[in-house]
Design a protein around this motif. Structure first.
Motif, short mmCIF file in Angstrom:
data_model
loop_
_atom_site.label_atom_id
_atom_site.label_comp_id
_atom_site.label_asym_id
_atom_site.label_seq_id
_atom_site.Cartn_x
_atom_site.Cartn_y
_atom_site.Cartn_z
N TYR A 199 38.28 8.78 28.89
CA TYR A 199 37.59 10.07 28.84
C TYR A 199 37.21 10.52 30.25
CZ TYR A 199 34.23 13.74 28.21
OH TYR A 199 33.59 14.96 28.31
N SER A 200 36.69 9.60 31.05
CA SER A 200 36.30 9.96 32.42
C SER A 200 37.48 10.51 33.20
CB SER A 200 35.73 8.74 33.13
OG SER A 200 34.52 8.31 32.51
N SER A 201 38.66 9.91 32.99
CA SER A 201 39.85 10.38 33.68
C SER A 201 40.27 11.76 33.18
CB SER A 201 41.00 9.39 33.47
OG SER A 201 42.20 9.85 34.04
N GLY A 220 31.64 18.37 19.71
CA GLY A 220 32.75 19.31 19.82
C GLY A 220 33.57 19.23 21.08
N ASP A 221 33.30 18.25 21.93
CA ASP A 221 34.07 18.09 23.17
C ASP A 221 35.51 17.70 22.81
OD1 ASP A 221 35.29 16.64 25.46
OD2 ASP A 221 33.34 16.96 26.41
N LYS A 222 36.48 18.54 23.16
CA LYS A 222 37.87 18.32 22.75
C LYS A 222 38.48 17.08 23.39
CE LYS A 222 37.99 21.97 20.14
NZ LYS A 222 37.99 21.80 18.65
N ALA A 223 38.19 16.88 24.67
CA ALA A 223 38.74 15.70 25.34
C ALA A 223 38.20 14.42 24.72
CB ALA A 223 38.41 15.74 26.83
N ALA A 224 36.91 14.41 24.40
CA ALA A 224 36.31 13.24 23.77
C ALA A 224 36.89 13.01 22.38
CB ALA A 224 34.79 13.41 23.69
#
Length: 314
Positions: A199-201, A220-224
């Motif tokens: 996720y950090s990347s 709702g964070d899409k990357a997460a």
């Protein structure tokens, strides 16, 4: 905790050596732990195994002095990495630095007591299998998912050791979520550590751990959401393989990721179900013994040692 979790009627001293700290305590019948403490795991590049044993000897002396009313008859201790339990050797720990270290023999001489030696995840699995979340199963996997992924595997009521190599599920390969034509290691996608790192990347900002990624996904964070879903897919792939190859009926999830509870387990069950064509479906459940499973497993090994040879050193 039932009496089957007990290491037996007499006190035993148990150590669970981890990459960050060493858990220790005197374990009584019924699984009660007296004097539970954490001590920093020493780092000594010149003698990593010896440095660990020196800490264990100091702790053992402290327990004898502090609890004279609880004389322990044996010591059980477990370590991470690749382990040959029968030979009493730590084959390799890439994090702590030892290679082919004769832990059992040197611990017996140093502690002047019967010593049972084993693998940390294997011991935790034994405890869960005998008296924890897998106690009603003959065929089970106890998966510890944290920085990496390892497991204790049970078939027909017995743990498979494979010379210390069985259960290294984190090193099994799974489809690469970013390129289905390739494969990657399970723990590079599905471990708690990799969830935070991936996720950090992807998001360009650091997080404190996999739990924060789950919280972001829930908001709702899409990357997460993508990273979390990919971790579940990778775990489901490996679990489905185990079911088909080993007939696994129960999967116990422990380690840091187990704190996610049903936010992990519910979609994981569905993802495993979607991948199986066999009529059987495994139970996927959280650890019952929690973070002390390894310590209780070490105590169990010590009691088993005494049961086999109550008269003295093995």
């Amino acid at each position: 905790m039932t009496d089957t979790a007990s290491p037996g009627p007499g006190p035993v001293l148990a150590f669970d050596v981890g990459g960050t700290d060493i858990k220790s305590g005197i374990v009584l019948a019924g699984g009660r732990i007296v004097g539970l403490r954490r001590s920093p795991t020493p780092r000594d590049a010149s003698d990593p195994g010896g440095a660990v044993l020196a800490v264990l000897a100091r702790l053992a002396a402290g327990y004898r002095a502090s609890y004279p009313q609880l004389p322990f008859d044996a010591v059980g201790f477990v370590v991470p990495g690749l382990v040959d339990e029968d030979a009493g050797i730590g084959i390799l720990s890439s994090n702590l630095g030892w290679r082919d270290y004769p832990f059992a023999a040197r611990a017996r001489a140093l502690l002047n007591a019967p010593v049972a030696f084993g693998h940390d995840v294997g011991a935790a699995g034994e405890a869960e299998f005998r008296s924890g979340a897998a106690r009603d199963s003959e065929d089970a996997i106890v998966m510890v998912n944290g920085t990496g992924i390892a497991a204790a595997i049970f078939c027909d009521g017995r743990r498979i050791k494979g010379g210390g190599y069985a259960g290294e599920l984190g090193h099994a390969r799974v489809p690469d979520p970013d390129d289905p034509r390739r494969t990657v290691l399970l723990e590079s996608v599905g471990s708690a550590g990799s969830i935070a790192a991936r996720y950090s990347s992807a998001a360009g900002r650091a997080v404190t751990g996999s739990r924060e990624v789950l919280d972001l996904a829930s908001s709702g964070d899409k990357a997460a959401q993508r990273v979390w879903a990919q971790a579940i897919d990778a775990l489901a792939f490996s679990i489905a393989q185990c079911v088909c190859i080993l007939g696994t009926e129960t999967v116990v999830i422990g380690g840091g990721i187990s704190g996610a509870g049903e936010s992990l387990l519910a979609p994981l069950r569905q993802a495993v179900d979607d991948r199986l064509t066999l009529p059987m479906r495994p139970r996927i459940v959280p650890t019952l013994l929690g973070e002390n499973a390894g310590l209780l497993g070490a105590a169990l090994k010590a009691r088993q040692l005494l049961d086999q040879d109550p008269g003295g050193l093995p």
